[in-house]
Design an enzyme around this catalytic site. Structure first.
Site, PDB file in Angstrom:
ATOM      1  CB  THR A 227     -28.181 -26.930  26.896  1.00 31.82           C
ATOM      2  OG1 THR A 227     -29.662 -26.048  27.596  1.00 31.82           O
ATOM      3  CG2 THR A 227     -28.294 -27.145  28.797  1.00 31.82           C
TER       4      THR A 227
ATOM      5  CD  GLU B  21     -30.937 -19.216  24.301  1.00 30.34           C
ATOM      6  OE1 GLU B  21     -30.174 -19.698  24.991  1.00 30.34           O
ATOM      7  OE2 GLU B  21     -30.377 -17.818  23.559  1.00 30.34           O
TER       8      GLU B  21
ATOM      9  NE  ARG C 146     -23.858 -20.646  33.346  1.00 27.15           N
ATOM     10  CZ  ARG C 146     -23.802 -19.315  32.881  1.00 27.15           C
ATOM     11  NH1 ARG C 146     -23.119 -18.397  32.327  1.00 27.15           N
ATOM     12  NH2 ARG C 146     -25.616 -18.590  32.423  1.00 27.15           N
TER      13      ARG C 146
ATOM     14  CG  ASP D 129     -35.566 -23.760  28.415  1.00 28.40           C
ATOM     15  OD1 ASP D 129     -35.518 -24.011  29.737  1.00 28.40           O
ATOM     16  OD2 ASP D 129     -34.331 -22.650  27.566  1.00 28.40           O
TER      17      ASP D 129
END
Length: 576
Positions: A566, A479, A170, A310
């Site tokens: 991500t 997602e 982030r 993931d």
């Protein structure tokens, strides 16, 4: 001369159609005098050429000119308008955050206050900044950039415990993307607002120097999960284990920081993790979701592509792409690991629901010898996009086919990507709100539960998808939209835009808070849904960014020039 004037008058009078003023202004009339001479050099005759008139059609053919082009223009205009709706939603989300929570990690939109759940580094500010840059939201760029310049370095030096993974994806990722998109490293300069790009880079280095302690404090190549910023120390998680996804989802960020800073330490420490995992035993390329920083070995047998598993698979292909698709030969192992893992997914984890055959990815909670669970987190909906990206390497399918770049296995993965994207979309459509639950189960020959459908009785798949009471919340996750964006870019199929628009409208209808911001939902299967008092940072950093890019020009942040971390922060591919 008299004959010439008479000819001009005759041709003007006999023109069968008139030309409007607008048409006449748009036509370049050739008034050059044109002569024809005989062999003696004397002019035999001369005249002015009549003006060239546009072609005229019979009445029954009028309006058929460029119908295809007109349709394309109308379609383009529709998506420009929809893209602006997304930008408006972003401004609304930011305005609520700025008004009630500026400087806090997250907004609680219902109680109109801020909360620090990610270490107190103003995570929403940094997560939202590159979205504002991409959208051209100049005021937000200025407000976020100036806050970072004034406050973030001081907070980094004084705050307490932060998670390595969350802070890297982030905050570090957001700073590095903002550095590039605001013109750092001669990158894409999308703004004149905010501080100089070097502010973002210096702040990123300040943070990364502390995060490095998670790597250097560990007895193995597997980092500890947490760092205490103010005393520069690192610690294990309470159970002593690190998440496999977390330790393997920091490499894009640390690699890029080494590239732009000239300091190789960041990349060296981060890449040690993947090099270490390369040599660990796996199940057809699939790995357990926990790993020990003390032993360097996997812990347990739980295999899944949802939480804690993931992004391990996502970063295998993305780190390989980031390094210029293995141009120097040092990263072949990443692509090999990715391909093996996707074969394992297809063989061990993919099944179809009944009665209507939705393709889904399940779990092996007790390893390959245990029972299969038809459980699929919404988080797994990253996979369609990753599969498509791995198949064409960011090119359109058409271009990859023309260049003969797609192997049979790539086509298999691309087909699976499209099938899974359909399933992810139906996880939205099957509910009363049109928004997906956090977790879904699928009806199979071995598994069935009654009375737990999504509430939309008109959905063809209402009996395929099972939603348990504890799993019915929606956190504004990105997602599915991420995968729709990537699949639209790669296949150029407009259905992915239309699916995205349906989801966006549902977010607008049920999660928008009038006073500012958007809220999570407690239960997507009932109307009206009860709201949760939380706007996650990734709604601004990821969800709205992917909507904006999905509805926009395909040349904006092209997939063969950038990889998204991500948390949806775009970083440039080496050599691009």
């Amino acid at each position: 001369m008299i004959f010439g004037l008479a000819y001009l008058m005759f041709t003007h009078k006999s023109a069968p159609h008139s030309v409007s003023q607008g048409q006449a202004e748009g036509i370049k009339v050739n008034t050059e005098v044109e002569g024809i001479s005989d062999s003696s050099g004397r002019f035999k005759r001369f005249w002015r050429k009549p003006p060239r008139l546009p072609p005229q059609l019979p009445p029954d053919e009028k309006g058929s000119i460029d119908n295809h082009e007109l349709q394309k223009l109308n379609t383009g205009s529709k998506w420009v308008d929809r893209q602006q709706r997304v930008k408006k939603a972003f401004i609304h989300a930011w305005s609520g955050y700025k008004m009630y929570a500026m400087g806090y990690d997250e907004l609680m939109p219902l109680s109109q206050r801020g909360v620090d759940g990610l270490g107190g580094l103003g995570a929403t500010v940094v997560d939202a900044l590159d979205t504002a840059l991409i959208m051209g939201a100049e005021e937000v760029v200025s407000e976020a950039g100036l806050w970072i310049e004034a406050h973030l370095s001081d907070r980094i030096s004084k705050k307490g415990q932060v998670n390595l993974f969350e802070t890297t994806i982030r905050v570090l990722g957001g700073l590095l993307s903002a550095y590039h998109l605001s013109g750092g490293e001669q990158g894409t300069n999308l703004t004149q607002k905010g501080p100089k790009p070097t502010v973002y880079l210096e702040t990123a280095r300040n943070l990364a120097d502390r995060l490095l302690l998670a790597f250097t404090s560990s007895p193995t190549s597997i980092p500890f999960s947490d760092v205490v910023l103010h005393d520069s120390s690192a610690h294990r998680a309470p159970d002593g284990l690190s998440s496999t996804a977390e330790v393997s989802t920091v490499q894009l960020e640390f690699n890029y920081l080494s590239t732009v800073s000239g300091d190789p330490r960041y990349s060296i420490e981060a890449m040690k993790v993947l090099e270490h995992i390369k040599d660990l035993p796996k199940v057809e390329g699939l790995v357990p979701i926990y790993i020990s920083p003390d032993s360097g070995e996997f812990s347990g047998e739980n295999i899944r592509l949802g939480s804690r598993g993931d992004s391990y698979y996502e970063y295998l292909i993305k780190v390989w792409l980031q390094q210029g698709r293995n141009r120097d030969g040092n990263f072949t192992y990443l692509y090999d690991m990715y391909e093996e893992a996707m074969r394992g997914v297809r063989h061990l984890l993919v099944q179809k629901s009944i009665p209507n055959g939705l393709v889904f990815v399940g779990e092996l909670p007790y390893g390959p010898k245990g029972s299969f669970s038809p459980k699929m987190d919404h988080l797994v909906c990253f996979l369609p996009g990753t599969l498509a990206l791995g198949a064409t390497k960011g090119l359109t399918k058409e271009k990859a086919m023309k260049k003969n770049l797609l192997k049979f296995e790539d086509l298999e993965n691309l087909k699976l990507a499209e099938d899974l994207a359909k399933t992810c979309f139906e996880m939205y459509s099957v509910t009363s709100t049109g928004l997906a639950p956090e977790i879904a189960y699928f009806h199979t020959e071995e598994y069935s539960e009654h009375g737990l459908d999504g509430g939309n009785k008109n959905s063809k798949f209402v009996n395929d998808i099972i939603i348990k009471h504890a799993d019915r919340h929606n956190l504004l996750r990105p997602e599915t939209v991420e995968s729709l964006f990537i699949l639209y870019r790669i296949t150029e199929d407009p259905k992915y835009q239309e699916w995205g628009w349906q989801i966006f409208e549902a977010f607008e209808k049920y999660t928008k808070v009038d006073s500012g911001g958007y809220s999570s939902l407690e239960d997507v299967t009932v109307l009206p849904p009860h709201r949760r008092d939380k706007m996650e940072t990734f709604f601004l950093g990821e969800t709205l960014k992917y909507f904006y890019l999905l509805f926009g020009d395909r040349s904006n942040i092209p997939l063969d020039k950038y990889v998204f971390n991500t948390e949806a922060h775009p970083l440039p591919i080496k050599g691009s």
